[in-house]
Design a protein around this motif. Structure first.
Motif, PDB file in Angstrom:
ATOM      1  N   UNK B  39       0.828  -1.215   0.000  1.00 33.24           N
ATOM      2  CA  UNK B  39       0.000   0.000   0.000  1.00 33.24           C
ATOM      3  C   UNK B  39       0.860   1.262   0.000  1.00 33.24           C
ATOM      4  N   UNK B  40       2.060   1.191   0.588  1.00 31.08           N
ATOM      5  CA  UNK B  40       2.897   2.390   0.673  1.00 31.08           C
ATOM      6  C   UNK B  40       3.461   2.746  -0.691  1.00 31.08           C
ATOM      7  N   UNK B 109      -3.527   4.612   6.496  1.00 33.95           N
ATOM      8  CA  UNK B 109      -4.593   3.902   7.221  1.00 33.95           C
ATOM      9  C   UNK B 109      -4.112   2.557   7.767  1.00 33.95           C
ATOM     10  N   UNK B 110      -3.463   1.700   6.940  1.00 32.52           N
ATOM     11  CA  UNK B 110      -3.007   0.432   7.530  1.00 32.52           C
ATOM     12  C   UNK B 110      -2.019   0.651   8.673  1.00 32.52           C
ATOM     13  N   UNK B 117      -1.167  -4.272   5.735  1.00 32.78           N
ATOM     14  CA  UNK B 117      -1.515  -3.730   4.421  1.00 32.78           C
ATOM     15  C   UNK B 117      -3.013  -3.492   4.420  1.00 32.78           C
ATOM     16  N   UNK B 118      -3.533  -3.014   3.295  1.00 34.78           N
ATOM     17  CA  UNK B 118      -4.983  -2.919   3.169  1.00 34.78           C
ATOM     18  C   UNK B 118      -5.551  -4.328   2.988  1.00 34.78           C
ATOM     19  N   UNK B 119      -6.878  -4.451   3.108  1.00 32.33           N
ATOM     20  CA  UNK B 119      -7.503  -5.765   3.039  1.00 32.33           C
ATOM     21  C   UNK B 119      -7.302  -6.414   1.676  1.00 32.33           C
ATOM     22  N   UNK B 186     -11.903  -0.915  -0.153  1.00 31.94           N
ATOM     23  CA  UNK B 186     -10.696  -1.337   0.543  1.00 31.94           C
ATOM     24  C   UNK B 186     -10.605  -0.701   1.929  1.00 31.94           C
ATOM     25  N   UNK B 187     -10.901   0.588   2.012  1.00 40.93           N
ATOM     26  CA  UNK B 187     -10.804   1.281   3.293  1.00 40.93           C
ATOM     27  C   UNK B 187     -11.822   0.734   4.281  1.00 40.93           C
TER      28      UNK B 187
END
Lengths: 98, 570
Positions: B39-40, B109-110, B117-119, B186-187
């Motif tokens: 995600x980064x 957010x993660x 990571x995100x979902x 995702x969020x």
């Protein structure tokens, strides 16, 4: 949630109900209810869609969170349609003199 | 509150070893970036592409201002139409909507909730590719003939009369919407399911709450945009009467459907920036935020009530007057949660230990400019006054105060707050403060005269104007040049800092959030071990322990981080 296994019997029952709904739609198309035509057609379609969402899309067996999100989507659709139609209904009130 | 100092000293030590493995040096080459699921790294991809579109949109803005230097206009009127449409389409759909969520939200957010990571990491990468596809389509539409409808695509002009690339632009917007929807899904799933042990809902940073509300709005509003542009395309291609009254359609229906998306979209643009402001006001006042739950719930309230006000864009259409009354009232109601935020931020500042570093300057700028933008929004929500100022420069000034003064200020403040975390390098404080002040002056000089212009009756989207308006227009163009220079300085020193900036400390602001308890830049997995949250949000360490966190005495000048003796300045 997704681990829930739905029996074939349930699927076939829902499938038959959907077929019955389709048959009912066809029958109602030959009955003239005037202004109520669209209401009846939408009611049948809404019932069929609910069956698909509840059983085929497994929402009936999902968590309350999933159910809430499904409901939220429909509430928002209702807002869009209802408020826009409110405009259409009341637009002429000021200028329309019968 | 000793647990706030949770960066283990051994990690803080390797922090200053340039060879430490982090997400930036974990894999090299173009392929490692274009196929990344981190995600980064996706946030960095977004940062590069969104910035490029922002610069392009800014160039179009400057061309608009150049045209308006003289009353008769520098460009032909139809060229001018294409310029302001290009500016609007790029800034709204390719910059403002994705800027904060897709860059800072994606990155933070993660980390903020203590996840790896995100979902859905692959969906996250897919959303970037979809965004790029939308960007390419819109660029082609703009440069191969342009679009002359304005970013609002009002019918029946867009469906029956315009000879420009309306269909292509509609396709680009349709595609761009799916990128937002994927990010929103995702969020929501990530925030619901991937919080670290102990990270309860009311321990979430307000940045996360704001993004939760934003994701809700994205998921519920964006599909309507897709439907609307599809219907527009159907009418344009097949001439089925949907919106064009000449074919039996209803043009106000288009406005209803368009603003059902586009008004909430304003909240998609400003809510994440409000989340940033909550973070930087608390972190740079070194004080627990005032009214945490009120700020969190006001984000949701804005998200929900934001859906019930779209009709205030339709006051001078033939919309029902009765519906107009309801929309006017509801528009006033939505000001309440926004005001709650502003009051709570101000109360947070009260008796705080305030550092006037660049992020704080942007935060204060946000509060002031958003206040003006928000209050003038109430002028526009008033049924009577709106008839006078509708479609004038008053509206332009109002939404630029919200979008530039709000969203852009918030975005830049957040970018500076987390720049060290994202890149591992500090930005130069002196230049950053100077650039912020230049931008603030330039911004006000650009848009304040437009309030006056609008009140005097200058309509928007006109290429020429009566000579008596020239003074105000020249002021506005001068301001735009200053704003452009200020933003140029920021772009320059941020790029410079990538190579030449000092290495960033793990926690330069002495902040308690989880993102400050990992290294700068973070490792690919975000944390060396899964964090367990035992503290409340914004539970700041006492001032005297800040020395341990990286403050050399004066909390106002966080320059020398702890273990600085290992630091390198290359």
């Amino acid at each position: 949630m997704s681990e829930h296994i739905v029996s074939k019997k349930t699927y076939y029952t829902v499938f038959l109900a959907l077929l019955a709904g389709t048959a009912l739609t066809v029958v109602m198309a030959f009955v003239n209810l005037h202004n109520w035509n669209i209401v009846v057609a939408l009611l049948i379609a809404g019932a069929k869609a609910s069956l698909v969402i509840a059983f085929f899309m497994h929402v009936k067996y999902s968590s309350k969170l999933t159910k809430m999100w499904v409901a939220v989507g429909f509430i928002w659709l209702f807002l869009l349609l209802a408020i826009t139609m409110t405009d259409f209904l009341t637009r002429a009130w000021l200028v329309y003199k019968p | 509150m000793s647990s706030a100092t949770a960066i283990p000293s051994e990690i803080a030590d390797v922090q200053w070893n340039g060879e430490r493995l982090n997400y930036l040096n974990n894999g090299h080459g173009l392929k490692s970036w274009l196929l990344t699921k981190d995600h980064k790294r996706i946030a960095i991809l977004y940062l590069i592409s969104v910035s490029a579109f922002f610069i392009l949109g800014g160039i179009f803005a400057l061309l608009i201002r150049i045209n308006l230097l003289v009353p008769q206009g520098e460009f032909p009127a139809d060229t001018y139409d294409r310029l302001f449409t290009a500016h609007g389409v790029i800034m709204v759909f390719l910059f403002l909507v994705p800027a904060v969520p897709a860059i800072l939200g994606n990155f933070l957010i993660p980390i903020m909730i203590g996840a790896k990571d995100l979902a859905f990491p692959k969906i996250n990468l897919l959303s970037w590719y979809i965004y790029m596809l939308a960007g390419v389509i819109l660029l082609y539409a703009i440069f191969a003939g342009g679009i002359d409808t304005g970013w609002t695509f009002y019918t029946p002009y867009s469906t029956s009369y315009s000879n420009s690339n309306v269909l292509l632009a509609g396709l680009g917007i349709f595609v761009a919407g799916f990128s937002s929807i994927l990010t929103g899904i995702n969020f929501i799933v990530t925030i619901h399911t991937m919080r670290a042990p102990g990270m309860t809902w009311f321990r979430l940073p307000l940045f996360v709450w704001a993004h939760y509300a934003t994701a809700l709005v994205i998921m519920l509003a964006t599909p309507v945009l897709a439907i609307t542009v599809s219907l527009m395309a159907i009418e344009r291609v097949t001439h089925v009467g949907i919106f064009d009254p000449a074919m039996g359609g209803d043009p106000v229906l288009f406005q209803h459907m368009f603003w059902f998306y586009s008004h909430p979209a304003v909240y998609i643009m400003v809510l994440p920036a409000m989340g940033i402001v909550s973070e930087l006001i608390a972190n740079l006042s070194h004080k627990n935020i005032f009214g945490y739950k009120f700020i969190a719930m006001s984000s949701l309230a804005i998200g929900i009530f934001g859906f019930l006000v779209w009709g205030h864009h339709l006051f001078v259409s033939t919309q029902s007057v009765y519906l107009g009354l309801a929309f006017s009232f509801l528009s006033y109601v939505v000001a309440i949660p926004s005001a709650i935020k502003v009051f709570n931020w101000t109360a947070t500042l009260f008796k705080g230990s305030i550092s006037y570093d660049t992020p704080m300057l942007y935060g204060l700028g946000f509060i002031g400019l958003f206040l003006i933008g928000g209050m003038t929004g109430l002028f526009l929500a008033a049924l009577g006054l709106d008839v006078q100022v509708h479609d004038t420069y008053f509206v332009i000034a109002h939404f630029h105060y919200v979008m530039v003064g709000g969203s852009l200020m918030g975005f830049l403040g957040g970018l500076h707050l987390w720049w060290g975390k994202m890149t591992g390098r500090e930005y130069p404080e002196y230049w950053a403060r100077a650039a912020m002040i230049i931008q603030f002056v330039g911004f006000n000089l650009t848009f304040f005269p437009q309030f006056i212009l609008g009140y005097l009756g200058m309509p928007r989207r006109y290429a020429s104007y009566p000579p008596e308006f020239q003074v105000l227009h020249v002021l506005s163009t001068a301001g735009a040049s200053i704003l452009g220079i200020g933003l140029g300085i920021t772009i320059f020193y941020l790029l410079w800092s990538l190579k030449r900036g000092k290495r960033a400390a793990a926690n330069p602001w002495g902040a308690p959030g989880l993102e400050w308890r990992t290294t700068s830049p973070p490792p690919t997995e975000n944390f060396y071990e899964t964090p367990v949250v035992t503290w409340e949000a914004y539970e700041f360490a006492p001032i005297e322990t800040m020395e341990v966190l990286g403050y050399p005495g004066d909390p106002g000048r966080p320059t020398q981080p702890v273990h600085a003796e290992h630091g390198t300045e290359d």
